[in-house]
Scaffold this motif. Structure first.
Motif, PDB file in Angstrom:
ATOM      1  N   SER A  94     -29.258  -4.856  20.761  1.00  0.00           N
ATOM      2  CA  SER A  94     -29.345  -3.830  19.718  1.00  0.00           C
ATOM      3  C   SER A  94     -28.033  -3.776  18.950  1.00  0.00           C
ATOM      4  CB  SER A  94     -29.630  -2.467  20.334  1.00  0.00           C
ATOM      5  OG  SER A  94     -30.881  -2.489  20.972  1.00  0.00           O
ATOM      6  N   GLU A  98     -24.191  -2.928  10.608  1.00  0.00           N
ATOM      7  CA  GLU A  98     -25.335  -2.758   9.713  1.00  0.00           C
ATOM      8  C   GLU A  98     -25.336  -3.712   8.530  1.00  0.00           C
ATOM      9  OE1 GLU A  98     -24.950   1.320   8.651  1.00  0.00           O
ATOM     10  OE2 GLU A  98     -25.800   2.032  10.550  1.00  0.00           O
ATOM     11  N   GLU A 123     -36.472  -8.371  11.940  1.00  0.00           N
ATOM     12  CA  GLU A 123     -36.779  -8.045  10.543  1.00  0.00           C
ATOM     13  C   GLU A 123     -36.140  -6.729  10.118  1.00  0.00           C
ATOM     14  OE1 GLU A 123     -40.208  -8.890   8.617  1.00  0.00           O
ATOM     15  OE2 GLU A 123     -40.671 -10.668   9.775  1.00  0.00           O
ATOM     16  N   ASP A 124     -35.981  -5.805  11.068  1.00  0.00           N
ATOM     17  CA  ASP A 124     -35.376  -4.509  10.747  1.00  0.00           C
ATOM     18  C   ASP A 124     -33.849  -4.573  10.705  1.00  0.00           C
ATOM     19  OD1 ASP A 124     -34.841  -4.888  13.415  1.00  0.00           O
ATOM     20  OD2 ASP A 124     -35.686  -2.977  14.078  1.00  0.00           O
ATOM     21  N   ARG A 125     -33.268  -5.736  11.021  1.00  0.00           N
ATOM     22  CA  ARG A 125     -31.824  -5.978  11.044  1.00  0.00           C
ATOM     23  C   ARG A 125     -31.104  -5.076  12.062  1.00  0.00           C
ATOM     24  NH1 ARG A 125     -30.261  -4.707   5.586  1.00  0.00           N
ATOM     25  NH2 ARG A 125     -28.160  -5.017   6.309  1.00  0.00           N
ATOM     26  N   LYS A 126     -31.815  -4.675  13.106  1.00  0.00           N
ATOM     27  CA  LYS A 126     -31.226  -3.836  14.146  1.00  0.00           C
ATOM     28  C   LYS A 126     -31.185  -4.532  15.501  1.00  0.00           C
ATOM     29  CE  LYS A 126     -32.747   0.412  11.946  1.00  0.00           C
ATOM     30  NZ  LYS A 126     -31.655   1.229  11.606  1.00  0.00           N
TER      31      LYS A 126
END
Length: 159
Positions: A94, A98, A123-126
């Motif tokens: 995780s 950002e 895909e959520d860049r998290k």
């Protein structure tokens, strides 16, 4: 840090890496620095007090050199053992960073460190998916990344 100063740092790093201190090489370094800054200019906010912190950036570089040496030694020890007891695998990490630049830098530092490889970014860049040569203690590896590279990246490239 101003774009000029950042470009100057890029040129100095280029000269140090290339080992050639000639005028043509200096000019080439300036062109490469200008092109590099042109590529990331949308991620650098003008007038924003945040930016690159030189001492923290040096600290990040020193941490990378240390981790590079330690992991290279660890992988070398694993390879020469007559019976390799490895548990390779992929785990999800995780992300706290950002910005695209920070995620790419973290992924590259992990990939350049022997024994680990950044595989994909969610895909959520998290989430960063990482392949490790030995996944016997994934939580320790995650803590090492969070307390090491990721923390130093946030310190060096603060907003």
């Amino acid at each position: 840090m101003s774009l000029f100063f950042t470009g100057l740092v890029f040129v100095l790093i280029w000269l140090a890496i290339s080992g050639s201190y000639t005028v043509p090489n200096l000019l080439f370094g300036a062109v490469v620095a200008a092109l590099s800054l042109g590529l990331i200019r949308h991620q650098i906010k003008r007038g924003d007090r945040a930016g690159i912190r030189p001492l923290a950036t040096v600290s990040l570089a020193l941490l990378f050199i240390k981790e590079l040496a330690l992991s290279a030694w660890t992988v070398a020890k694993l390879v020469v053992k007559p019976r390799m007891e490895l548990k390779p695998g992929i785990f999800a990490y995780s992300l706290t960073v950002e910005r695209d630049f920070e995620i790419a830098l973290l992924a590259n530092l992990i990939t350049l460190t022997p024994g680990t490889l950044s595989v994909d970014v969610g895909e959520d860049r998290k989430t960063l998916y990482i392949h490790a040569l030995d996944c016997r203690d994934v939580e320790a590896t995650k803590r090492s990344i969070a307390d090491g590279f990721e923390r130093k990246i946030m310190e060096a490239f603060a907003r």
